[in-house]
Design a protein around this motif. Structure first.
Motif, PDB file in Angstrom:
ATOM      1  N   UNK A 129       0.766  -1.085   0.089  1.00 15.33           N
ATOM      2  CA  UNK A 129      -0.051   0.071   0.063  1.00 15.33           C
ATOM      3  C   UNK A 129       0.893   1.252   0.034  1.00 15.33           C
ATOM      4  N   UNK A 130       1.876   1.306   0.518  1.00 16.06           N
ATOM      5  CA  UNK A 130       2.748   2.528   0.703  1.00 16.06           C
ATOM      6  C   UNK A 130       3.633   2.635  -0.339  1.00 16.06           C
ATOM      7  N   UNK A 131       4.435   1.501  -0.955  1.00 14.71           N
ATOM      8  CA  UNK A 131       5.571   1.445  -1.778  1.00 14.71           C
ATOM      9  C   UNK A 131       4.854   0.806  -3.148  1.00 14.71           C
ATOM     10  N   UNK A 132       3.773   0.359  -3.230  1.00 15.16           N
ATOM     11  CA  UNK A 132       3.233  -0.104  -4.412  1.00 15.16           C
ATOM     12  C   UNK A 132       3.483  -1.807  -4.502  1.00 15.16           C
ATOM     13  N   UNK A 133       2.742  -2.577  -4.952  1.00 13.37           N
ATOM     14  CA  UNK A 133       2.725  -3.872  -4.885  1.00 13.37           C
ATOM     15  C   UNK A 133       3.547  -4.647  -5.843  1.00 13.37           C
ATOM     16  N   UNK A 134       4.205  -5.673  -5.511  1.00  7.06           N
ATOM     17  CA  UNK A 134       5.268  -6.403  -6.469  1.00  7.06           C
ATOM     18  C   UNK A 134       4.406  -6.813  -7.625  1.00  7.06           C
ATOM     19  N   UNK A 135       2.985  -7.054  -7.814  1.00  7.27           N
ATOM     20  CA  UNK A 135       2.347  -7.485  -9.167  1.00  7.27           C
ATOM     21  C   UNK A 135       2.258  -6.228  -9.914  1.00  7.27           C
ATOM     22  N   UNK A 136       2.117  -5.058  -9.194  1.00 14.63           N
ATOM     23  CA  UNK A 136       2.259  -3.641  -9.975  1.00 14.63           C
ATOM     24  C   UNK A 136       3.352  -3.444 -10.558  1.00 14.63           C
ATOM     25  N   UNK A 137       4.312  -3.814 -10.059  1.00 18.70           N
ATOM     26  CA  UNK A 137       5.869  -3.214 -10.557  1.00 18.70           C
ATOM     27  C   UNK A 137       6.060  -4.301 -11.689  1.00 18.70           C
ATOM     28  N   UNK A 138       5.746  -5.660 -11.351  1.00 18.97           N
ATOM     29  CA  UNK A 138       6.121  -6.643 -12.538  1.00 18.97           C
ATOM     30  C   UNK A 138       5.208  -6.305 -13.618  1.00 18.97           C
ATOM     31  N   UNK A 139       3.761  -5.841 -13.745  1.00 14.42           N
ATOM     32  CA  UNK A 139       3.019  -5.680 -14.776  1.00 14.42           C
ATOM     33  C   UNK A 139       3.343  -4.656 -15.454  1.00 14.42           C
ATOM     34  N   UNK A 140       4.041  -3.658 -15.103  1.00 15.61           N
ATOM     35  CA  UNK A 140       4.603  -2.635 -15.806  1.00 15.61           C
ATOM     36  C   UNK A 140       5.820  -2.681 -16.365  1.00 15.61           C
ATOM     37  N   UNK A 141       6.553  -3.438 -16.191  1.00 15.63           N
ATOM     38  CA  UNK A 141       7.963  -3.775 -16.540  1.00 15.63           C
ATOM     39  C   UNK A 141       8.174  -5.101 -17.317  1.00 15.63           C
ATOM     40  N   UNK A 142       7.446  -6.167 -17.108  1.00 13.96           N
ATOM     41  CA  UNK A 142       7.701  -7.479 -17.613  1.00 13.96           C
ATOM     42  C   UNK A 142       7.603  -7.589 -19.099  1.00 13.96           C
ATOM     43  N   UNK A 143       8.527  -8.454 -19.695  1.00 13.55           N
ATOM     44  CA  UNK A 143       8.805  -8.575 -21.211  1.00 13.55           C
ATOM     45  C   UNK A 143       7.780  -9.637 -21.903  1.00 13.55           C
ATOM     46  N   UNK A 144       6.765  -9.922 -20.873  1.00 13.79           N
ATOM     47  CA  UNK A 144       5.690 -10.776 -21.267  1.00 13.79           C
ATOM     48  C   UNK A 144       4.406 -10.551 -20.819  1.00 13.79           C
ATOM     49  N   UNK A 145       3.443 -11.179 -21.298  1.00 21.68           N
ATOM     50  CA  UNK A 145       2.166 -11.106 -20.749  1.00 21.68           C
ATOM     51  C   UNK A 145       2.227 -11.303 -19.194  1.00 21.68           C
ATOM     52  N   UNK A 146       1.307 -10.299 -18.271  1.00 21.57           N
ATOM     53  CA  UNK A 146       1.303 -10.860 -16.828  1.00 21.57           C
ATOM     54  C   UNK A 146      -0.324 -10.887 -16.727  1.00 21.57           C
ATOM     55  N   UNK A 147      -0.574 -12.161 -16.031  1.00 22.38           N
ATOM     56  CA  UNK A 147      -2.166 -12.351 -15.465  1.00 22.38           C
ATOM     57  C   UNK A 147      -2.010 -12.055 -13.879  1.00 22.38           C
ATOM     58  N   UNK A 148      -2.924 -11.197 -13.440  1.00 20.54           N
ATOM     59  CA  UNK A 148      -2.800 -10.949 -11.841  1.00 20.54           C
ATOM     60  C   UNK A 148      -4.169 -11.613 -11.381  1.00 20.54           C
ATOM     61  N   UNK A 149      -3.920 -12.307 -10.444  1.00 19.97           N
ATOM     62  CA  UNK A 149      -5.354 -13.225  -9.800  1.00 19.97           C
ATOM     63  C   UNK A 149      -5.467 -12.413  -8.726  1.00 19.97           C
ATOM     64  N   UNK A 150      -6.966 -12.175  -8.455  1.00 22.07           N
ATOM     65  CA  UNK A 150      -7.320 -11.468  -7.122  1.00 22.07           C
ATOM     66  C   UNK A 150      -8.034 -12.622  -6.289  1.00 22.07           C
TER      67      UNK A 150
END
Length: 150
Positions: A129-150
């Protein structure tokens, strides 16, 4: 559709759900799964975090704590892996040490995976919540498709 799927897990309910989705994708496309977890490093000055003096601890103590963090990460990976039926799927497991987002991105790039399937929230919700989630960081930089599951 997919040949290789990277599934970062941290022992949270969301990572177990992500593994379930990844298993369905793998079965539907005969893809292999790589399950990984990233153990953090001990802080640079443990004394301040434990209420002690700010003296640095020895490299032996640091290594013991790092090994303990890796063992905890391995257990979290096993817990999530055991919660999903992975029969008939080629599965590899990895434990890395470092910063989760960086470790996931590095592994995805080195392996040339087709997709990363990960939970939207993990065990470090307040930090996220304070620094940004890992999934958020990965989804913005990944070299491939990222699927996040809630």
């Amino acid at each position: 559709m997919y040949q290789s799927i990277l599934v970062p897990v941290d022992g949270s309910e969301h990572s177990a759900k992500a593994l379930g989705v990844a298993a369905q994708l793998a079965r539907g496309s005969s893809a292999s799964l790589t399950l990984m977890t990233v153990a953090g490093y001990p802080p640079g000055n443990m004394g301040l975090f434990t209420g002690g003096t700010p003296e640095p601890f020895t490299s032996e103590n640091w290594n013991e704590i790092a090994d303990s963090l890796k063992a905890d990460a391995q257990q979290a990976l096993k817990t999530v892996q055991d919660s999903v039926d992975l029969s008939g799927i080629e599965v590899e497991t990895l434990v890395r040490q470092g910063t989760p987002a960086e470790g996931i991105l590095k592994e995805a790039e080195q392996r040339g995976v087709d997709v990363i399937v990960m939970g939207s929230r993990g065990v470090s919700d307040m930090h996220g919540m304070i620094f940004g989630s890992t999934s958020h960081k990965v989804s913005h930089v990944a070299p491939c498709t990222v699927i996040t599951v809630a």
